[in-house]
Design an enzyme around this catalytic site. Structure first.
Site: not given
Ligand code: CA2
Length: 145
Positions: A75, A103, A78, A112, A88, A11-12, A101, A24, A108, A19, A81, A99
């Site tokens: 990847n 970051s 979230a 996380r 599973d 997700p995201n 990531h 990132y 953090r 953003r 976590h 796996e």
């Molecule tokens: O560091 C990573 O690759 C993460 O998997 C990225 C996730 C975060 O929830 C994990 O803790 C670490 C977030 C994906 C991207 O989220 C964004 C949120 C706002 C703007 C751009 C990307």
């Protein structure tokens, strides 16, 4: 023979580059995909690159990888976590899952620091930006030889 590797994104990650550039960078998911194809070509992998914001879709793709892919670079965003379902699913398949990531999740927020899927994955790479993906592909090269 070229082996297929799934590169799965949770997700995201579709928002990358739009953003939070402080965490990132300016990197977009299209940049990540292009770099994975380039590295995949060098390693003899056919890269199948996907992103979903839905936990169940990610579970389905891990199941599918069992018969369709030699390995998975994952990847989980979230969901890494929180998701026992993804833990599973990874445990249920024989295909190696690495796996990753972008970051350093340990540098953090405390929420996380824990990964639910790390115990099920072959290993975990974090904190190297775009290179986290390329390092995961290199790990899969060794794991699938
Ligand atoms: O560091 C990573 O690759 C993460 O998997 C990225 C996730 C975060 O929830 C994990 O803790 C670490 C977030 C994906 C991207 O989220 C964004 C949120 C706002 C703007 C751009 C990307």
């Amino acid at each position: 023979m070229t082996r297929k590797i799934y590169v799965l994104n949770g997700p995201n990650l579709n928002l990358l580059g739009q953003r939070e550039p402080g965490i990132y960078g300016a990197l977009t998911l299209a940049d990540v995909e292009a770099a994975c194809h380039k590295e995949g070509d060098a390693l003899g992998f056919e890269i199948d690159f996907r992103q979903s914001n839905h936990e169940g879709v990610l579970v389905d793709w891990i199941h599918e990888a069992h018969s369709e892919a030699a390995g998975v670079a994952f990847n989980p965003g979230a969901y890494g976590h929180t998701s026992i379902a993804l833990h599973d699913a990874i445990k249920a398949v024989i295909v190696p899952v690495v796996e990753l990531h972008i970051s350093n999740i340990h540098a953090r927020e405390a929420f996380r620091h824990k990964s639910m899927i790390s115990p099920a994955a072959k290993g975990m790479i974090c904190g190297f930006g775009l290179d986290s993906y390329l390092l995961a592909l290199r790990a899969l090269k060794t794991l699938t030889e």
